[in-house]
Design an enzyme around this catalytic site. Sequence first.
Site, PDB file in Angstrom:
ATOM      1  CG  HIS A 135      16.879 -36.276 -10.967  1.00 10.29           C
ATOM      2  ND1 HIS A 135      17.547 -37.676 -10.712  1.00 10.29           N
ATOM      3  CD2 HIS A 135      18.210 -35.774 -11.433  1.00 10.29           C
ATOM      4  CE1 HIS A 135      18.698 -37.643 -10.977  1.00 10.29           C
ATOM      5  NE2 HIS A 135      19.182 -36.601 -11.366  1.00 10.29           N
ATOM      6  CD  GLU A 161      15.320 -12.686 -11.615  1.00 13.27           C
ATOM      7  OE1 GLU A 161      14.655 -13.122 -10.620  1.00 13.27           O
ATOM      8  OE2 GLU A 161      14.778 -11.302 -11.779  1.00 13.27           O
ATOM      9  CD  GLU A 216       7.970 -10.977 -11.442  1.00  7.09           C
ATOM     10  OE1 GLU A 216       7.330 -10.508 -10.211  1.00  7.09           O
ATOM     11  OE2 GLU A 216       9.192 -10.976 -11.611  1.00  7.09           O
ATOM     12  CD1 TRP A 221      -0.903  -6.156  -3.802  1.00 10.01           C
ATOM     13  CD2 TRP A 221      -0.684  -6.765  -1.524  1.00 10.01           C
ATOM     14  NE1 TRP A 221      -0.479  -7.399  -3.803  1.00 10.01           N
ATOM     15  CE2 TRP A 221      -0.623  -7.893  -2.241  1.00 10.01           C
ATOM     16  CE3 TRP A 221      -0.970  -6.935  -0.184  1.00 10.01           C
ATOM     17  CZ2 TRP A 221      -0.356  -8.965  -1.970  1.00 10.01           C
ATOM     18  CZ3 TRP A 221      -0.527  -8.422   0.296  1.00 10.01           C
ATOM     19  CH2 TRP A 221      -0.253  -9.467  -0.569  1.00 10.01           C
ATOM     20  NE  ARG A 265       4.625   1.696  -0.246  1.00 13.36           N
ATOM     21  CZ  ARG A 265       5.437   1.309   0.248  1.00 13.36           C
ATOM     22  NH1 ARG A 265       6.993   1.323  -0.071  1.00 13.36           N
ATOM     23  NH2 ARG A 265       5.529   0.675   1.449  1.00 13.36           N
ATOM     24  CE  LYS A 324      11.639 -10.492 -12.986  1.00 15.59           C
ATOM     25  NZ  LYS A 324      12.562 -10.267 -11.938  1.00 15.59           N
ATOM     26  CE  LYS A 348      10.468  -2.622  -7.731  1.00 16.18           C
ATOM     27  NZ  LYS A 348      10.880  -3.803  -8.492  1.00 16.18           N
ATOM     28  CG  ASN A 379       1.954   0.373   4.090  1.00 15.80           C
ATOM     29  OD1 ASN A 379       1.631  -0.547   3.685  1.00 15.80           O
ATOM     30  ND2 ASN A 379       3.550   0.971   3.748  1.00 15.80           N
ATOM     31  N   GLY A 380       0.017  -1.285   6.289  1.00 21.31           N
ATOM     32  CA  GLY A 380       0.377  -2.278   7.423  1.00 21.31           C
ATOM     33  C   GLY A 380      -0.727  -3.210   7.653  1.00 21.31           C
ATOM     34  CB  CYS A 410      -1.071   0.051   1.148  1.00 26.83           C
ATOM     35  SG  CYS A 410      -2.198  -1.317   1.428  1.00 26.83           S
TER      36      CYS A 410
HETATM   37  C1  F6R Z   1      10.336 -10.112  -8.562  1.00 28.46           C
HETATM   38  C2  F6R Z   1      10.273  -9.135  -7.462  1.00 28.46           C
HETATM   39  C3  F6R Z   1      10.417  -9.774  -6.044  1.00 28.46           C
HETATM   40  C4  F6R Z   1      11.158  -9.004  -5.032  1.00 28.46           C
HETATM   41  C5  F6R Z   1      10.718  -9.281  -3.759  1.00 28.46           C
HETATM   42  C6  F6R Z   1      11.839  -8.911  -2.832  1.00 28.46           C
HETATM   43  O1  F6R Z   1      10.497  -9.365  -9.892  1.00 28.46           O
HETATM   44  O2  F6R Z   1      10.567  -8.028  -7.591  1.00 28.46           O
HETATM   45  O3  F6R Z   1      10.345 -11.060  -6.194  1.00 28.46           O
HETATM   46  O4  F6R Z   1      12.363  -9.357  -5.648  1.00 28.46           O
HETATM   47  O5  F6R Z   1       9.716  -9.045  -3.480  1.00 28.46           O
HETATM   48  O6  F6R Z   1      11.999  -7.544  -2.745  1.00 28.46           O
HETATM   49  P1  F6R Z   1      13.253  -6.618  -2.228  1.00 28.46           P
HETATM   50  O7  F6R Z   1      14.155  -6.570  -3.129  1.00 28.46           O
HETATM   51  O8  F6R Z   1      12.504  -5.275  -2.423  1.00 28.46           O
HETATM   52  O9  F6R Z   1      13.502  -7.080  -0.923  1.00 28.46           O
END
Ligand code: F6R
Length: 615
Positions: free
Chosen positions: A511, A488, A495, A75, A27, A492, A610, A101-102, A2
Amino acid sequence: MCGIVGYIGHRDAYPIIIKGLQRLEYRGYDSAGIVLFDGEDTQLSKTKGKVEDLKDKSKATISTKGKLGLGHTRWATHGVPNGVNSHPHYSNSGNLVIIHNGIIENYESIKKALVERGYTFESDTDTEVLINLIEEVKEKEGVKLGKAVQIALNQVIGAYAIAVFDKSKPDEIVVAKLGSPLAIGIGENEYFIASDASPFIEFTNNAVYLEDEEMAIVRLGKEIKLRKIKDDAIAYPNIQELQLNIEEIEKGGYDHFMLKEIYEQPRAILDTYRGRLLANQGIIRMAGIDQNLEKFLNANRIIIVACGTSWHAGLVAEYIFEDLARIPVEVEYASEFRYRNPVITENDVLIAISQSGETADTLAAIKMAKERGAFVFGVCNVVGSSIARETHAGAYTHAGPEIGVASTKAFTTQITVLTLIALKLAKEKGEFTDSKFHELLTQLEGIPAKVEKTLQSNVLIEQIADVYKDSTNCLYLGRGYNFPVALEGALKLKEISYIHAEGYPAAEMKHGPIALIDDQMPVIVIATRKGHYEKVVSNIQEIKSRHGKIIAVVFEGDETVTQLADHIIEVPETSETLSPLLTTIPLQLLSYHIALMRGCNVDQPRNLAKSVTVE
Ligand code: F6R
C-alpha cells in the site's frame, strides 16, 4: 532531561561532580558546566560539548578546589547548546548559583517583569530567570535562601529539579523538585544531590528521593529538612537503602554500554521472571497482579500508554493480551493520549510502560487516567522512579541500569513482564488448558538460553552490517507479533546510525512502501516459521522481484526463506508469542554495528537523551 549533580562535605567536590556528570550523561550531553565554591570564591566553567570537554576546559581555566560544587549536563530546551546557556547560572548579584533540570513554562512573562525592574540576562535560558526571581524575592522580602526559593517556586509554572546555593551560606544547598527527579545521598557529614543515585553510589547507600512539590535544605551537620513547597508543611524524609552497585553502571570490558546491555539480556530476562515464574508448579506469582486481580479480570479493556521503544513493547503486549487472555487492549502514545480527551472509565485498567519511569508524557497520562478513575499499573525499570511511585501498583523489570541511550534490555524485559501478566490473566480466566499454560511457561524459562545462542550470530551480523553500512534507507517488515519488532528494529537503526528506516506490517508494503524498493534498498524481514509464515514468504517474493536486498531473521532450520533471502540470521525456534524476545536481538546488533562502522556515537546519539522529562 539534563542531569544535575551537587556535593557538599569534606571532600573535594570537583572529581565527584565530574564523575557524577559522566554517569548522568545519558540524560543529555550537548553542553555541561560546573561551579565550585571554597567558602570565599566560586569558580565557574561551562562549555558546549560533553563532560570530557568540560573536564579539559576546567583543568586549564579554573582552580578545582572547593568542598561545595554543582554540575550540570544539558539537553537544550531554551537556548542553543553553548557555554553561555549551559548551567550553572549566577543571579545578577553573583551571590546565588543554580542548576536546573526541567522547564519553566512562564519564564517569558517573569523575565519581562524582571527586566522592567532592572535585571539583566546573559543567557536565553529559563533557568537564569528563575535564579533572578529567587534573588529578587530574597532581597525584597528579606528572607533566607530556602524561603526565597519556596516563594519563587510558587510563582512558576513548569517542571524542575533544582539545586541552589548562596555564597553567604557555604554550608548549605537548597533543593526542590516538581516533575523532574532529585535524589539526595546521605553520607558521613556530607551530602550528594543528583538526578539519580548513580553519581554517589560508591559513597553511600542511603538516599532520599524528593516527592513532587517538596524542597529540602541540605545543611552540613544537620539532618535533612523537607518541606512542601505549596503550604510549607513539614514532610518526613523516607531514607531508602539503595540496591544499585557500581559494577552495574560501568562498561565491564565492553566498548559501549549498548553492547554490554545487549549481551546482558539473557541475565536481565532471567532476573525479570526469577521468583515470578514457577514453571514446575505451574504458577506465576506477581504481587502487583495478585493483589489487584479483580481489577484486571473485570476490566472493560486495558489501555497501554508509553513512548518510543516502550510503546513498541506495548504493541507486542497488545498481541499477547488479546491472543492469550482475550482482554481488549488499546495501545497509545502517551503524548497523544494525554491531550486527546480520551474516554476513560473506572472499569479501565491503564498500564504505563517506561524504562526510566520519568518520561513526562507517560507520567502525565497516568495522572489523567487516575483523575478519571482508572486503575493504573506501572511497568518500570528504575526502582523508586516517579512513574513507579505514581501508579497504584506495578511490576518492575529487573533489567538493571540501562545507560546506552538506545533501549535494548529494557525492551525485552518489558515484554517478559507483560507476557507474565498476560499468561497469568489467561490462566485465571481459564482461557487455556493447563498443558498449554505449562508449555508456555517452560518455553519462557528457556528464553535466556536461546537469547544467548542468538548472540552467537554477532560476527555474522557484523559482516552483514559491513555490506549495508552506507545505505541511506532501510525497510523493516514483520507480521503479527513481529510487526512491533520491525518498528523497534527501524527505530534502533535510525536513532543510532542516522539512516532513515521505516518499520511496516509486511502486508502493508503493497500500500505504499513497495514504491521505494530497488536494488539499493535493504529490507529486513522477520520471517519466523510460526504465525503467517506463508504470507511473509509472499511478501519476500514481492521484494525480490523488485531487486530489493533481503536480510531475513528466521527460525533455525528454515528452508523456504533461506533460498530467497540475500542474508539469513537464524534464531532458535520458540512459540510465536515469545518470538519477539529472540527476533529483536539481531536487529539490535545490526544497528549497533552499522552505527559503529559509520563512526556514530553509539551510546550518546545526537539530539537524544535517555530520559525525556520534558514534553
Ligand atoms: C529508544 C528509546 C526511547 C525510549 C522512550 C521512552 O531506544 O530509548 O524511545 O524508549 O524515550 O522512555 P522510557 O521507557 O524511559 O519511558
